[in-house]
Scaffold this motif. Structure first.
Motif, PDB file in Angstrom:
ATOM      1  N   CYS A   1      42.716  35.399  34.475  1.00  0.00           N
ATOM      2  CA  CYS A   1      43.000  35.895  33.135  1.00  0.00           C
ATOM      3  C   CYS A   1      43.962  37.077  33.231  1.00  0.00           C
ATOM      4  CB  CYS A   1      41.718  36.332  32.437  1.00  0.00           C
ATOM      5  SG  CYS A   1      42.060  37.090  30.843  1.00  0.00           S
ATOM      6  N   PRO A   2      45.164  36.953  32.635  1.00  0.00           N
ATOM      7  CA  PRO A   2      46.141  38.026  32.751  1.00  0.00           C
ATOM      8  C   PRO A   2      45.783  39.225  31.883  1.00  0.00           C
ATOM      9  CG  PRO A   2      46.977  36.307  31.314  1.00  0.00           C
ATOM     10  CD  PRO A   2      45.659  35.824  31.829  1.00  0.00           C
TER      11      PRO A   2
ATOM     12  N   CYS B   1      36.261  40.120  55.048  1.00  0.00           N
ATOM     13  CA  CYS B   1      36.016  38.857  55.769  1.00  0.00           C
ATOM     14  C   CYS B   1      36.996  38.601  56.900  1.00  0.00           C
ATOM     15  CB  CYS B   1      36.097  37.681  54.808  1.00  0.00           C
ATOM     16  SG  CYS B   1      35.392  37.989  53.201  1.00  0.00           S
ATOM     17  N   LYS B   2      38.079  39.364  56.936  1.00  0.00           N
ATOM     18  CA  LYS B   2      39.102  39.201  57.981  1.00  0.00           C
ATOM     19  C   LYS B   2      39.745  37.812  57.986  1.00  0.00           C
ATOM     20  CE  LYS B   2      37.923  43.296  59.722  1.00  0.00           C
ATOM     21  NZ  LYS B   2      37.194  43.825  58.571  1.00  0.00           N
ATOM     22  N   VAL B   3      39.800  37.205  56.799  1.00  0.00           N
ATOM     23  CA  VAL B   3      40.553  35.950  56.691  1.00  0.00           C
ATOM     24  C   VAL B   3      41.801  36.215  55.848  1.00  0.00           C
ATOM     25  CG1 VAL B   3      38.507  34.478  56.886  1.00  0.00           C
ATOM     26  CG2 VAL B   3      39.284  35.186  54.624  1.00  0.00           C
ATOM     27  N   GLY B   4      42.808  35.382  56.018  1.00  0.00           N
ATOM     28  CA  GLY B   4      44.059  35.563  55.281  1.00  0.00           C
ATOM     29  C   GLY B   4      43.834  35.481  53.776  1.00  0.00           C
ATOM     30  N   MET B   5      44.495  36.372  53.041  1.00  0.00           N
ATOM     31  CA  MET B   5      44.347  36.358  51.586  1.00  0.00           C
ATOM     32  C   MET B   5      45.480  35.553  50.959  1.00  0.00           C
ATOM     33  SD  MET B   5      43.019  40.198  50.645  1.00  0.00           S
ATOM     34  CE  MET B   5      44.198  41.176  51.566  1.00  0.00           C
ATOM     35  N   LYS B   6      45.197  35.004  49.772  1.00  0.00           N
ATOM     36  CA  LYS B   6      46.209  34.239  49.053  1.00  0.00           C
ATOM     37  C   LYS B   6      46.921  35.162  48.080  1.00  0.00           C
ATOM     38  CE  LYS B   6      43.064  31.326  47.836  1.00  0.00           C
ATOM     39  NZ  LYS B   6      42.254  30.374  47.100  1.00  0.00           N
ATOM     40  N   ALA B   7      48.250  35.020  48.016  1.00  0.00           N
ATOM     41  CA  ALA B   7      49.018  35.783  47.028  1.00  0.00           C
ATOM     42  C   ALA B   7      49.063  34.982  45.742  1.00  0.00           C
ATOM     43  CB  ALA B   7      50.422  36.038  47.542  1.00  0.00           C
ATOM     44  N   ALA B   8      48.844  35.669  44.622  1.00  0.00           N
ATOM     45  CA  ALA B   8      48.904  34.984  43.339  1.00  0.00           C
ATOM     46  C   ALA B   8      49.467  35.913  42.285  1.00  0.00           C
ATOM     47  CB  ALA B   8      47.505  34.521  42.929  1.00  0.00           C
ATOM     48  N   ASN B   9      50.175  35.325  41.330  1.00  0.00           N
ATOM     49  CA  ASN B   9      50.603  36.081  40.166  1.00  0.00           C
ATOM     50  C   ASN B   9      49.670  35.729  39.021  1.00  0.00           C
ATOM     51  OD1 ASN B   9      52.777  37.144  41.520  1.00  0.00           O
ATOM     52  ND2 ASN B   9      54.187  35.551  40.838  1.00  0.00           N
ATOM     53  N   VAL B  10      49.022  36.749  38.476  1.00  0.00           N
ATOM     54  CA  VAL B  10      48.173  36.533  37.312  1.00  0.00           C
ATOM     55  C   VAL B  10      48.900  37.196  36.152  1.00  0.00           C
ATOM     56  CG1 VAL B  10      45.939  37.031  36.244  1.00  0.00           C
ATOM     57  CG2 VAL B  10      46.063  36.387  38.643  1.00  0.00           C
ATOM     58  N   GLY B  11      49.473  36.383  35.280  1.00  0.00           N
ATOM     59  CA  GLY B  11      50.424  36.919  34.305  1.00  0.00           C
ATOM     60  C   GLY B  11      51.579  37.510  35.093  1.00  0.00           C
TER      61      GLY B  11
ATOM     62  N   MET C   1      37.342  36.079  36.164  1.00  0.00           N
ATOM     63  CA  MET C   1      37.467  34.849  36.938  1.00  0.00           C
ATOM     64  C   MET C   1      37.342  33.663  35.999  1.00  0.00           C
ATOM     65  SD  MET C   1      35.404  35.697  40.427  1.00  0.00           S
ATOM     66  CE  MET C   1      36.301  34.575  41.484  1.00  0.00           C
ATOM     67  N   MET C   2      38.169  32.666  36.223  1.00  0.00           N
ATOM     68  CA  MET C   2      38.131  31.474  35.393  1.00  0.00           C
ATOM     69  C   MET C   2      37.870  30.250  36.246  1.00  0.00           C
ATOM     70  SD  MET C   2      41.250  32.272  32.742  1.00  0.00           S
ATOM     71  CE  MET C   2      41.315  30.589  32.179  1.00  0.00           C
ATOM     72  N   PHE C   3      37.067  29.351  35.704  1.00  0.00           N
ATOM     73  CA  PHE C   3      36.761  28.106  36.389  1.00  0.00           C
ATOM     74  C   PHE C   3      38.049  27.309  36.545  1.00  0.00           C
ATOM     75  CE2 PHE C   3      34.916  23.930  36.992  1.00  0.00           C
ATOM     76  CZ  PHE C   3      33.796  24.216  37.750  1.00  0.00           C
ATOM     77  N   ALA C   4      38.209  26.689  37.708  1.00  0.00           N
ATOM     78  CA  ALA C   4      39.407  25.894  37.959  1.00  0.00           C
ATOM     79  C   ALA C   4      39.580  24.874  36.835  1.00  0.00           C
ATOM     80  CB  ALA C   4      39.284  25.187  39.292  1.00  0.00           C
TER      81      ALA C   4
ATOM     82  N   GLY D   1      38.646  35.290  26.123  1.00  0.00           N
ATOM     83  CA  GLY D   1      39.274  34.250  25.308  1.00  0.00           C
ATOM     84  C   GLY D   1      40.776  34.123  25.473  1.00  0.00           C
ATOM     85  N   ALA D   2      41.385  34.973  26.310  1.00  0.00           N
ATOM     86  CA  ALA D   2      42.835  34.881  26.516  1.00  0.00           C
ATOM     87  C   ALA D   2      43.181  33.617  27.302  1.00  0.00           C
ATOM     88  CB  ALA D   2      43.340  36.117  27.253  1.00  0.00           C
ATOM     89  N   LYS D   3      44.432  33.207  27.196  1.00  0.00           N
ATOM     90  CA  LYS D   3      44.882  32.022  27.905  1.00  0.00           C
ATOM     91  C   LYS D   3      45.093  32.371  29.384  1.00  0.00           C
ATOM     92  CE  LYS D   3      47.869  28.118  26.827  1.00  0.00           C
ATOM     93  NZ  LYS D   3      48.570  27.786  28.066  1.00  0.00           N
ATOM     94  N   GLY D   4      44.566  31.541  30.241  1.00  0.00           N
ATOM     95  CA  GLY D   4      44.721  31.776  31.669  1.00  0.00           C
ATOM     96  C   GLY D   4      46.170  31.639  32.118  1.00  0.00           C
ATOM     97  N   ASP D   5      46.556  32.416  33.115  1.00  0.00           N
ATOM     98  CA  ASP D   5      47.926  32.337  33.625  1.00  0.00           C
ATOM     99  C   ASP D   5      47.909  32.786  35.076  1.00  0.00           C
ATOM    100  OD1 ASP D   5      50.603  32.364  34.154  1.00  0.00           O
ATOM    101  OD2 ASP D   5      51.091  33.990  32.764  1.00  0.00           O
ATOM    102  N   ARG D   6      47.845  31.801  35.972  1.00  0.00           N
ATOM    103  CA  ARG D   6      47.788  32.132  37.386  1.00  0.00           C
ATOM    104  C   ARG D   6      48.700  31.196  38.157  1.00  0.00           C
ATOM    105  NH1 ARG D   6      43.678  33.630  41.535  1.00  0.00           N
ATOM    106  NH2 ARG D   6      44.248  32.485  43.403  1.00  0.00           N
ATOM    107  N   ASN D   7      49.527  31.768  38.995  1.00  0.00           N
ATOM    108  CA  ASN D   7      50.380  30.965  39.858  1.00  0.00           C
ATOM    109  C   ASN D   7      50.242  31.456  41.280  1.00  0.00           C
ATOM    110  OD1 ASN D   7      51.937  29.301  37.861  1.00  0.00           O
ATOM    111  ND2 ASN D   7      52.368  31.353  37.079  1.00  0.00           N
ATOM    112  N   GLU D   8      49.888  30.555  42.168  1.00  0.00           N
ATOM    113  CA  GLU D   8      49.784  30.931  43.569  1.00  0.00           C
ATOM    114  C   GLU D   8      51.193  31.058  44.140  1.00  0.00           C
ATOM    115  OE1 GLU D   8      46.581  29.582  45.724  1.00  0.00           O
ATOM    116  OE2 GLU D   8      45.374  29.943  43.930  1.00  0.00           O
ATOM    117  N   VAL D   9      51.367  32.050  44.987  1.00  0.00           N
ATOM    118  CA  VAL D   9      52.668  32.270  45.597  1.00  0.00           C
ATOM    119  C   VAL D   9      52.583  31.859  47.059  1.00  0.00           C
ATOM    120  CG1 VAL D   9      54.482  33.984  46.025  1.00  0.00           C
ATOM    121  CG2 VAL D   9      52.961  34.252  44.053  1.00  0.00           C
ATOM    122  N   PRO D  10      53.212  30.758  47.413  1.00  0.00           N
ATOM    123  CA  PRO D  10      53.111  30.320  48.803  1.00  0.00           C
ATOM    124  C   PRO D  10      53.909  31.225  49.739  1.00  0.00           C
ATOM    125  CG  PRO D  10      54.461  28.777  47.508  1.00  0.00           C
ATOM    126  CD  PRO D  10      54.113  29.929  46.614  1.00  0.00           C
ATOM    127  N   GLY D  11      53.515  31.242  50.987  1.00  0.00           N
ATOM    128  CA  GLY D  11      54.220  32.034  51.994  1.00  0.00           C
ATOM    129  C   GLY D  11      53.946  33.506  51.833  1.00  0.00           C
TER     130      GLY D  11
END
Ligand SMILES: [Zn+2]
Ligand SMILES: [Zn+2]
Ligand SMILES: [Zn+2]
Ligand SMILES: [Zn+2]
Length: 240
Positions: free
Chosen positions: A34-35, A71-81, A40-43, A52-62
Motif C-alpha cells: 500500500c503506497p 535473517c541474513k538472507v538477500g532482500m528484495k527491492a521493491a517500489n511501493v508507489g 501488507m496486502m495479500f497477493a 482502502g487505498a489502491k495497491g501499487d507495488r513493483n519489484e525491482v529486479p537486480g
C-alpha cells in the motif's frame, strides 16, 4: 473488514485473508504494497485492507544485494508507489534508506496537517522482551535502537548514515503515528522540555543572585557557582 478464506497459491490450503504467510507451507502471502499506509496486502488484492487505498507495488529486479539484518538472507527491492524499499521475504521486515525515510516523513506530515487526523497512541503494543541489536545492511555496524520520534512507541533500528530497519508492520505503524500528527506532538513536547529546563535554570540563577548579589549579571543560562546552597534555597522555595 470481514475475514474471508482464500487459497494459498503454493499449496492450495485455505488461509485467512489477514494471514501474511501460509500456515501450512510457509509461503509468503502478503507483501507491503500500500503506497499510502505501507500496510501488507495479500497477493492479488487490489485494495489495502488497512486504509482502502489502491495497491501499487513493483519489484525491482537486480540491484545491489543487501542482507536482512535479522535473517541474513538477500532482500528484495521493491517500489511501493514512489517509495523505494528493500524487503525481507522471510521476516517481512523493511529497510528504508535515510533519504527515502525523510521523504516519507515530510509527505505524511503534510497529510497530517491536511487531514487533521486524531492520533491513536498505541497502548497495546508490547515492547520486545529480548532486545537484539542487528547490523546495518550497508556498513554492517550494529544499529541503535530508537523509539521513533521519542514517543511513537515504535522501536526501530537506525544507522544514522544509511537508513532505518522496520520489523514487520513497523513502517505502517510509524506512518500511522506521523499521519496522526505525532511528529508535531513530539516537537511540541521537546520544546516544552527545553522551556521547563530554562525555567529551572532561570529560577536557580535568580535564587543564587538573591543569596549572592555579586554574581548577578552573569550570562543567561550560566550555571550559578554556589550550586549546593542554591539547591537548598530552591528546595525551600518549592516547599513554601
Ligand atoms: Zn501454502
Ligand atoms: Zn493502506
Ligand atoms: Zn528477515
Ligand atoms: Zn550503516
Amino acid at each position: 473488514m470481514p475475514v474471508e478464506t482464500l487459497r494459498c497459491p503454493s499449496c492450495g490450503a485455505g488461509v485467512l485473508s489477514d494471514a501474511t504467510r501460509c500456515q501450512f507451507c510457509r509461503a509468503g502471502l502478503a507483501t507491503v504494497a500500500c503506497p499510502f499506509c505501507f500496510g501488507m496486502m495479500f497477493a492479488g488484492a487490489k485494495f489495502c485492507s488497512h486504509c482502502g487505498a489502491k495497491g501499487d507495488r513493483n519489484e525491482v529486479p537486480g540491484g545491489e544485494m543487501r542482507l536482512c539484518p535479522r535473517c541474513k538472507v538477500g532482500m528484495k527491492a521493491a517500489n511501493v508507489g514512489t517509495t523505494k524499499l528493500l524487503e525481507c521475504g522471510t521476516c517481512e521486515g523493511i529497510w528504508v534508506d535515510v533519504e527515502t525515510l525523510q521523504d516519507i516523513c515530510s509527505e505524511r506530515e503534510k497529510q497530517a496537517a491536511v487531514l487533521g487526523m486524531p492520533s491513536h497512541p498505541e497502548q497495546g503494543v508490547a515492547f520486545e522482551e529480548k532486545v537484539r541489536y542487528v547490523p546495518c545492511p550497508v556498513c554492517l555496524q550494529l544499529m541503535n535502537r530508537v523509539n521513533f520520534a521519542h514517543c511513537s512507541r515504535v522501536i526501530v533500528d537506525v544507522c544514522k548514515a544509511h537508513g532505518t530497519w522496520f520489523d514487520k508492520d513497523e513502517l505502517r505503524r510509524t506512518v500511522e503515528f506521523i499521519r496522526g500528527g505525532g511528529l508535531e506532538k513530539a516537537r511540541a513536547q521537546q520544546l516544552q522540555e527545553i522551556k521547563d529546563e530554562q525555567k529551572m535554570l532561570e529560577a536557580t540563577r535568580r535564587l543564587n543572585s538573591h543569596s549572592d548579589p555579586m554574581s548577578y549579571g552573569g550570562h543567561n543560562g550560566e550555571l550559578p557557582t554556589g550550586v549546593a546552597s542554591t539547591a537548598i534555597d530552591l528546595l525551600f522555595e518549592l516547599l513554601r
